[in-house]
Design an enzyme around this catalytic site. Structure first.
Site, mmCIF file in Angstrom:
data_model
loop_
_atom_site.group_PDB
_atom_site.id
_atom_site.type_symbol
_atom_site.label_atom_id
_atom_site.label_comp_id
_atom_site.label_asym_id
_atom_site.label_seq_id
_atom_site.Cartn_x
_atom_site.Cartn_y
_atom_site.Cartn_z
ATOM 1 C CG LEU A 123 -2.323 -0.829 1.354
ATOM 2 C CD1 LEU A 123 -2.722 -0.896 2.512
ATOM 3 C CD2 LEU A 123 -2.992 -1.039 0.079
ATOM 4 N N GLY A 124 0.105 2.381 -0.958
ATOM 5 C CA GLY A 124 1.357 3.612 -0.458
ATOM 6 C C GLY A 124 2.075 3.730 -2.046
ATOM 7 C CE LYS B 238 12.128 14.183 -1.499
ATOM 8 N NZ LYS B 238 11.504 14.314 -2.689
ATOM 9 N N GLY C 285 22.008 11.020 -15.363
ATOM 10 C CA GLY C 285 20.519 11.715 -15.276
ATOM 11 C C GLY C 285 20.494 12.372 -13.842
ATOM 12 C CB VAL D 56 17.434 8.540 -17.338
ATOM 13 C CG1 VAL D 56 18.642 8.117 -17.627
ATOM 14 C CG2 VAL D 56 16.900 7.309 -18.075
ATOM 15 C CG ASP E 262 3.872 8.485 -11.375
ATOM 16 O OD1 ASP E 262 2.915 9.711 -11.671
ATOM 17 O OD2 ASP E 262 4.522 7.946 -11.183
ATOM 18 C CG HIS F 44 8.530 40.623 10.950
ATOM 19 N ND1 HIS F 44 9.012 40.936 10.032
ATOM 20 C CD2 HIS F 44 8.812 41.408 12.261
ATOM 21 C CE1 HIS F 44 10.533 41.205 10.629
ATOM 22 N NE2 HIS F 44 9.900 41.908 11.852
HETATM 23 C C1 LIG Z 1 12.306 8.537 -5.822
HETATM 24 C C2 LIG Z 1 11.388 9.655 -6.442
HETATM 25 C C3 LIG Z 1 11.433 10.553 -5.188
HETATM 26 C C4 LIG Z 1 10.039 11.249 -5.974
HETATM 27 N N1 LIG Z 1 10.216 11.809 -5.191
HETATM 28 C C5 LIG Z 1 8.426 12.629 -5.454
HETATM 29 C C6 LIG Z 1 8.511 14.008 -4.403
HETATM 30 O O1 LIG Z 1 8.549 14.712 -3.471
HETATM 31 N N2 LIG Z 1 7.024 14.900 -5.250
HETATM 32 C C7 LIG Z 1 6.097 13.828 -5.944
HETATM 33 O O2 LIG Z 1 5.707 14.283 -6.194
HETATM 34 N N3 LIG Z 1 6.652 12.935 -6.127
HETATM 35 C C8 LIG Z 1 7.884 12.251 -6.327
HETATM 36 N N4 LIG Z 1 7.828 11.311 -6.998
HETATM 37 C C9 LIG Z 1 6.820 9.900 -8.036
HETATM 38 C C10 LIG Z 1 5.841 9.777 -7.334
HETATM 39 O O3 LIG Z 1 6.710 9.023 -6.630
HETATM 40 C C11 LIG Z 1 4.863 9.427 -8.777
HETATM 41 O O4 LIG Z 1 4.250 10.618 -9.295
HETATM 42 C C12 LIG Z 1 3.457 8.807 -7.843
HETATM 43 O O5 LIG Z 1 4.248 8.194 -7.249
HETATM 44 C C13 LIG Z 1 2.687 7.908 -8.890
HETATM 45 O O6 LIG Z 1 1.640 8.063 -8.125
HETATM 46 P P1 LIG Z 1 0.618 6.661 -8.928
HETATM 47 O O7 LIG Z 1 -0.517 6.540 -7.905
HETATM 48 O O8 LIG Z 1 0.298 7.098 -10.179
HETATM 49 O O9 LIG Z 1 1.521 5.385 -8.903
HETATM 50 P P2 LIG Z 1 2.324 4.442 -7.787
HETATM 51 O O10 LIG Z 1 2.722 5.040 -6.711
HETATM 52 O O11 LIG Z 1 3.729 4.150 -8.854
HETATM 53 O O12 LIG Z 1 1.745 3.146 -7.889
HETATM 54 C C14 LIG Z 1 1.721 2.502 -8.036
HETATM 55 C C15 LIG Z 1 0.952 1.016 -7.903
HETATM 56 O O13 LIG Z 1 0.147 0.568 -8.777
HETATM 57 C C16 LIG Z 1 0.520 -0.974 -8.587
HETATM 58 N N5 LIG Z 1 0.956 -2.065 -9.278
HETATM 59 C C17 LIG Z 1 1.134 -1.835 -10.883
HETATM 60 N N6 LIG Z 1 0.502 -2.759 -11.903
HETATM 61 C C18 LIG Z 1 -0.359 -3.176 -11.010
HETATM 62 C C19 LIG Z 1 -0.718 -4.667 -11.572
HETATM 63 N N7 LIG Z 1 -0.492 -4.911 -12.784
HETATM 64 N N8 LIG Z 1 -2.282 -5.077 -10.850
HETATM 65 C C20 LIG Z 1 -1.575 -4.388 -9.572
HETATM 66 N N9 LIG Z 1 -0.793 -3.626 -9.247
HETATM 67 C C21 LIG Z 1 -0.336 -2.996 -9.873
HETATM 68 C C22 LIG Z 1 2.315 -1.279 -8.016
HETATM 69 O O14 LIG Z 1 2.765 -2.164 -6.840
HETATM 70 C C23 LIG Z 1 2.063 -0.102 -7.298
HETATM 71 O O15 LIG Z 1 1.523 -0.197 -6.100
HETATM 72 C C24 LIG Z 1 9.410 10.329 -6.851
HETATM 73 C C25 LIG Z 1 9.375 9.078 -7.580
HETATM 74 C C26 LIG Z 1 10.331 9.127 -7.309
HETATM 75 C C27 LIG Z 1 11.249 7.360 -7.698
#
Ligand SMILES: Cc1cc2nc3c(=O)[nH]c(=O)nc-3n(C[C@H](O)[C@H](O)[C@H](O)COP(=O)(O)OP(=O)(O)OC[C@H]3O[C@@H](n4cnc5c(N)ncnc54)[C@H](O)[C@@H]3O)c2cc1C
Length: 467
Positions: free
Chosen positions: A43-44, A56, A182, A271, A313, A444
């Site tokens: 989760l998360g 962070k 990158g 990258v 994403d 302030h």
């Molecule tokens: C190192 C790093 C630092 C970051 N720092 C920041 C930041 O400071 N601020 C910020 O806004 N963003 C940051 N990001 C980006 C941020 O993590 C993503 O934009 C965000 O997590 C996207 O959310 P999401 O819900 O689209 O997908 P995700 O968080 O990628 O979650 C997708 C979930 O779907 C699940 N999943 C995938 N395929 C399947 C399937 N077929 N069946 C069941 N489950 C599946 C995965 O297991 C995952 O848990 C960072 C990313 C990285 C890598």
């Protein structure tokens, strides 16, 4: 099919429990829907487990370590030691608290959580495979939030010494040396963190500058600080390949015609990220993808299958957690019958570098193109009492339409830029003018006063700097 597997009818299916999926699930449940969320991992999602939160936490630790090693305030001396194993355990405890929180929130909102990998078998049917069983669900509506994963370069395949951000966040020791391929925000955040912990860091970036999507005024101090930590920065530099040695790895890269080589303990490749849309069987669901594998959606998050929505994403736009959550709320509301739609006027972007960089709305260039004449107000940290007492440097910049005075963009570089940008996002969202901001009484001495003062500068009546 697994013996005994039958198809269960469900209301709303959310695929992926990252900041897009879990927020969408909670919102849909609050709006009266019966919601099932499925994730193949934790989760998360990436954000809580391998992205925003652990990065962070490590950034904070590196910052504390640096401050403890050498206080910038005369009269305070201290000696710092680093037990990186303990730092990593603390980081994990932060992650666990956050993922535990998501579990509680989902439970509290009566969202059913299923662990397993989702594959579409039809336009309204999925198969969920977990270690021990297979299940089938037939849904009325579905929200896809499967996120992204690091892009792997052919010339630099991930392995023992070639790391993605996931492994770089989980190292059990501070590497003696690290090459970051990158120079985007993930590479800079992690590279600077390890440099503060004591690694010799080299950055290899393909474009003409690090953090290429931000303008040079904003990145200047980050570059200066990276040099302070002895970080070597190579721009217009293209990684060619790696060769493992007994104790390390050598990266070959090209700058123009010149071939260069650097050896380090690890190479970290940051990258970019690619959407997790290739192994879901989206063809069977009738969900169309763009050439880059992103899901095509309308302004309500609806895909080419009217009962499947996509967020986060996997849809175009910046890959950021808050964008994913925002889109998740919109999709949930549309499913619940509300007339919601996305409005991308201001998505903040923050780099947790040292100093921090934060932007929202339009850049100066974009504002000029859109509005013609613009008003710009820039106020330096050097003229703000709180900033000086924090030993912080930087500036706040406001960009407005000259004619109406409407704020259309803002940029901050310096301490707490990540927090200062929130007020500016709200101002744009509320259609505030420079005058509204200048007339807002700010406490302030606070860093927030710089927002008010930058508005005064743009209006031509600065108080704390000479006109
Ligand atoms: C190192 C790093 C630092 C970051 N720092 C920041 C930041 O400071 N601020 C910020 O806004 N963003 C940051 N990001 C980006 C941020 O993590 C993503 O934009 C965000 O997590 C996207 O959310 P999401 O819900 O689209 O997908 P995700 O968080 O990628 O979650 C997708 C979930 O779907 C699940 N999943 C995938 N395929 C399947 C399937 N077929 N069946 C069941 N489950 C599946 C995965 O297991 C995952 O848990 C960072 C990313 C990285 C890598």
């Amino acid at each position: 099919m697994v013996v005994g597997e039958f198809s269960e009818d469900i209301d709303v299916l959310v695929v992926g429990a990252g900041p897009g999926g879990y927020v969408a699930a909670i919102r849909a449940a609050q709006l009266g829907k019966s919601v099932t969320i499925v994730d193949k991992a934790e989760l998360g999602g990436v954000c809580l487990n391998r992205g925003c939160i652990p990065s962070k936490a490590l950034i904070t630790a590196a910052h504390q370590y640096e401050a403890a090693k050498a206080s910038p305030i005369p009269g305070i001396t201290s000696s710092a030691t680093l037990d990186f194993g303990k730092v990593q355990a603390w980081k994990q405890s932060v992650v666990d608290k956050m993922t535990g929180g998501v579990k509680t929130l989902l439970k509290g909102n009566k969202v059913r959580v299923v662990q397993g990998e989702v594959f579409f078998t039809g336009p309204n049917e999925v198969r969920v495979l977990s270690e021990y069983e297979g299940q089938r669900f037939r849904f009325k509506d579905c929200i896809l939030a499967t996120g992204s994963r690091p892009i792997e370069l052919k010339a630099l395949p991930y392995g023992k010494r070639v790391l993605s951000s996931t492994e770089a966040l989980a190292l059990d020791h501070v590497p003696e040396s690290l090459i970051v391929v990158g120079g985007g925000y993930i590479g800079i955040e992690l590279g600077q963190t390890y440099a503060k912990f004591g690694s010799k860091v080299t950055i290899v970036e393909g474009t003409g500058s690090i953090l290429p999507t931000f303008d040079a005024q904003l990145t200047r101090m980050v570059v200066r600080n990276l040099k302070k930590y002895n970080v070597d920065i190579h721009t217009n530099a293209f990684a060619q390949g790696v060769e493992e040695t007994e104790n390390g790895i050598t990266l070959t890269f090209k700058v123009g015609d010149e071939e260069k080589r650097v050896t380090a303990e690890y190479v970290l490749v940051t990258v970019g990220r690619r959407p997790n849309t290739d192994e879901l069987g989206l063809d069977a669901a009738g969900v169309q993808l763009t050439e880059k594998g992103m899901v095509q959606v309308d302004h309500q998050g609806r895909t080419s299958n009217p009962h499947i929505f996509a967020i986060g994403d996997i849809v175009p736009g910046p890959a950021l957690a808050h964008k994913a959550s925002y889109e998740g709320k919109v999709a949930a509301e549309v499913i619940a019958g509300h007339n919601s739609a996305v409005d991308y006027r201001c998505i903040p972007a923050v780099v947790f570098s040292d100093p921090e960089i934060a932007t929202v709305g339009l850049s100066e260039e974009e504002a000029k193109q859109q509005y013609g004449e613009i008003a710009v107000g820039r106020f330096p940290y050097a003229a703000n009492g709180r900033a000086v007492s924090l030993g912080a440097d930087g500036f706040v910049k406001l960009i407005a339409d000259k004619q109406s005075g409407l704020l259309v963009g803002a940029q901050v570089t310096g301490a707490e830029a990540s927090n200062l940008i929130a007020e500016l996002g709200l101002a744009i969202e509320m259609s505030a003018t420079l005058e509204d901001i200048a007339l807002t009484i700010h406490a302030h001495p606070t860093l927030g006063e710089m927002v008010m003062e930058a508005a005064d500068v743009a209006l031509g009546s600065p108080i704390h700097i000479v006109r």
